[in-house]
Design an enzyme around this catalytic site. Structure first.
Site, short mmCIF file in Angstrom:
data_model
loop_
_atom_site.label_atom_id
_atom_site.label_comp_id
_atom_site.label_asym_id
_atom_site.label_seq_id
_atom_site.Cartn_x
_atom_site.Cartn_y
_atom_site.Cartn_z
CE1 TYR A 57 -3.31 2.69 0.70
CE2 TYR A 57 -2.46 3.36 2.54
CZ TYR A 57 -3.39 3.57 1.55
OH TYR A 57 -4.24 4.69 1.53
CG ASP A 87 5.82 4.01 0.90
OD1 ASP A 87 6.22 4.60 1.85
OD2 ASP A 87 4.58 3.95 0.40
CE LYS A 117 1.67 4.70 8.23
NZ LYS A 117 0.31 4.67 8.53
N1 PLP Z 1 2.71 4.42 2.25
C1 PLP Z 1 2.70 3.25 3.28
C2 PLP Z 1 3.60 2.27 3.18
C3 PLP Z 1 1.71 3.51 4.16
O1 PLP Z 1 1.53 2.61 4.90
C4 PLP Z 1 0.80 4.60 3.93
C5 PLP Z 1 -0.40 4.57 5.02
O2 PLP Z 1 -0.72 3.77 5.91
C6 PLP Z 1 1.00 5.54 3.13
C7 PLP Z 1 2.06 5.34 2.09
C8 PLP Z 1 -0.11 6.62 2.80
O3 PLP Z 1 0.22 7.50 4.07
P1 PLP Z 1 -0.79 8.43 4.43
O4 PLP Z 1 -2.15 7.62 4.97
O5 PLP Z 1 -0.33 9.47 5.45
O6 PLP Z 1 -1.46 9.34 3.28
#
Ligand code: PLP
Length: 425
Positions: free
Chosen positions: A140, A235, A263
Site C-alpha cells: 500500500y 516507501d 507517520k
Molecule cells: N505508504 C505506506 C507504506 C503506508 O503504510 C501509508 C499509510 O498507511 C501510506 C503510504 C499513505 O500515508 P498517508 O496515510 O499518510 O497518506
C-alpha cells in the site's frame, strides 16, 4: 456513548469515519471512539483503558502524549500556527532527516504519506523520462490514483484499477509484480524495455500484515533498477525511523534512489516527505520543472512535533533495542501459545513491527498472507478489545510497539491473548 456517537457520525461522514479501516468493517461490530491517550494506553469516551498496539498506525513510536513532543508543540503554538513562509524549523527538520538517513542529500516536506509517494513518482518519471512504475501486489502506498492498482488473480501485466473512480488511463502505467519474487520483476523489465521509470515498494511489506523481504530481494531490485536505468523508491512511510534511525536502507544495507516518509517524522501530526540524491531532488520546483507545492507543507506545529520525536530517536538509539525486545517478547509469547494450545498461528516480526496470522503456512509473500483465516482474526480482535487490548481492526496490518510499552504491558497482553485464544477454541 460510543454507540450514540457512531449513529451521529454515520449520518454525516461516509461510514462514520475519516479513514475506512477505523469503521471496523473488516472485523465487524461498532468502532470504539477515543477520547485521550497517554503512554502505551488509549482511553475511550467511557474512560475504558486499552493497551494500544495501533499507535495511530505507526507515528507514536515514543508512545502517546510524549512530554517532550507535547511541550515542543505547545511552545510552537504560542508563536503562531502557520505562516506560509520559510521557517527555521523546516531547516532543522531537513537537517535531521538528511543526517540520519543514508543517501538523502535533500528532502521536501509534504502533508501525508500519500502526497509523498505521489510526488516521488512524478519526480522519478521526470528524472528518467520514462512513464511506467512497477509496484507490488499487496503493498500500500496511499490513495493516489496510480497506486490504487494491483494485479487481478495472478495476472502480472494486466493492471486493473482497485478502486471505483480510478480509470484505466491511471492504471495503465502501473505494472504489478509479486513481493519477494524477483523473477516477476525481471519479467516486467524484459516485457517493458526502456519504459520503466521506477520500482516502488515497502521494503518490509507492512500492509499485508508484516512480511519481511527475502534475502537478496532488495539487493536484486537494486541491481535490476541499475541494469535498466530505473529508480528504486523505498516507501518508508512505515519503516522510516521505525527499524532504526536510517530506516530500511540502513537495516538491510541496500540504497534506494528516492525515499518517502510519513507517520513517525510528524510525531503524530499530518506530515510526509520525500528525499533523495541532490541531482534528483534538484529537479523539484523551483529549481527544476517538477511542480509540487503545499499551503501547509512544513507547517511549524507539525515540524515542532517531528523535530522533537526525531531528536529523541537520534539521541537515544537504545530506544530501538527496547522496542525490538518488547516486540520479541510478544512474538515468543504468541508462538508459545500456538504450540501449547495447538493453534495454527504464524507470527511475523521485523524489529518492533509484528503480525499474528491465523494460518499454518509460513507467511513469506502476499499469497501466503492471504491464507490467514480473517474470520478468526476478527474474533481474536474482538476478544482482545473486550479484554482491554487495542489491536488493528483488520488482519493485514502491523502491530506497532512503542517505547512507552512496558514489560507489564507485554505480560498483560499475552495473558489476555491466551485467555482470548482459549475462549475462541
Ligand atoms: N505508504 C505506506 C507504506 C503506508 O503504510 C501509508 C499509510 O498507511 C501510506 C503510504 C499513505 O500515508 P498517508 O496515510 O499518510 O497518506
Amino acid at each position: 456513548m460510543s454507540s450514540s456517537l457512531i449513529d451521529r457520525a454515520r449520518s454525516v461522514m461516509p461510514g462514520g469515519v475519516n479513514s475506512p479501516v477505523r469503521s471496523y468493517r473488516a472485523v465487524g461490530g461498532e468502532p470504539v471512539f477515543i477520547k485521550r491517550a497517554n503512554g502505551s494506553k488509549i482511553y475511550d469516551v467511557e474512560d475504558r483503558e486499552y493497551i494500544d498496539y495501533v499507535c495511530s498506525w505507526g507515528p507514536m513510536i515514543l508512545g502517546h502524549n510524549n512530554k517532550k513532543i507535547a511541550e515542543s508543540v505547545k511552545k510552537a503554538v504560542d508563536y503562531g500556527l502557520s505562516f506560509g513562509a520559510p521557517t527555521e524549523k523546516e531547516v532543522i527538520m531537513a537537517e535531521l532527516i538528511t543526517s540520519m538517513v543514508p543517501g538523502i542529500d535533500m528532502i521536501r516536506m509534504v502533508n501525508s504519506g500519500t502526497e509523498a509517494v505521489m510526488s516521488a513518482l512524478r519526480l522519478a518519471r521526470a528524472f528518467t523520462e520514462k512513464s511506467k512504475i512497477i509496484k507490488f501486489d499487496g503493498c500500500y502506498h496511499g490513495h493516489c490514483d496510480s497506486m490504487l492498482v494491483k494485479a487481478g488473480s495472478g495476472a502480472l501485466t494486466l493492471s486493473h484499477p482497485d478502486s471505483l473512480g480510478v480509470t484505466g488511463e491511471f492504471a495503465r502505467n502501473t505494472l504489478i509484480a509479486d513481493y519477494n519474487d524477483i523473477e516477476s520483476v525481471r519479467r516486467l523489465f524484459a516485457e517493458n524495455k526502456g519504459e520503466i521509470a521506477a520500482v516502488i515498494l515497502e521494503p518490509v511489506a507492512a500492509n499485508m500484515g508484516v512480511v519481511p523481504p527475502r534475502d537478496n530481494f532488495l539487493a536484486g531490485l537494486r541491481a535490476l533498477c541499475d541494469e535498466n536505468g530505473a529508480l528504486l523508491i523505498f516507501d518508508e512511510v512505515i519503516t522510516g525511523f521505525r527499524l532504526c534511525p536510517g530506516g530500511a536502507q540502513e537495516y538491510f544495507d541496500v540504497r534506494a534512489d528516492i525515499v518517502t516518509f510519513g507517520k513517525i517524522i510528524g510525531g503524530g501530526m499530518p506530515v510526509g516527505a520525500y528525499g533523495g540524491r541532490k541531482e534528483i531532488m534538484e529537479l523539484v520546483s523551483p529549481l527544476g520543472g517538477v511542480y509540487q507545492a503545499g499551503t501547509l507543507s512544513g507547517n511549524p506545529i507539525a515540524m515542532a512535533a517531528g523535530i522533537a520525536q526525531l531528536t529523541e530517536l537520534k539521541e537515544n538509539k537504545d530506544i530501538y533495542l527496547r522496542i525490538d525486545r518488547m516486540a520479541e517478547s510478544l512474538e515468543k509469547g504468541f508462538k508459545r501459545m500456538a504450540k501449547e494450545l495447538e493453534l495454527t498461528l504464524t507470527v511475523n516480526r521485523v524489529g518492533s513491527l509484528l503480525c499474528v496470522f491465523f494460518t499454518k503456512e509460513a507467511v513469506t509473500d502476499f499469497k501466503t498472507a492471504k491464507s490467514s483465516n480473517t474470520k478468526l482474526y476478527a474474533k481474536f480482535f474482538k476478544h482482545m478489545l473486550d479484554n482491554g487490548i487495542h489491536m488493528a481492526p483488520a488482519q493485514f496490518e502491523a502491530m506497532f510497539v512503542s517505547d512507552a510499552h512496558t514489560e507489564e504491558d507485554i505480560e498483560k497482553t499475552l495473558e489476555k491473548a491466551e485467555k482470548s485464544l482459549r475462549e475462541m477454541k
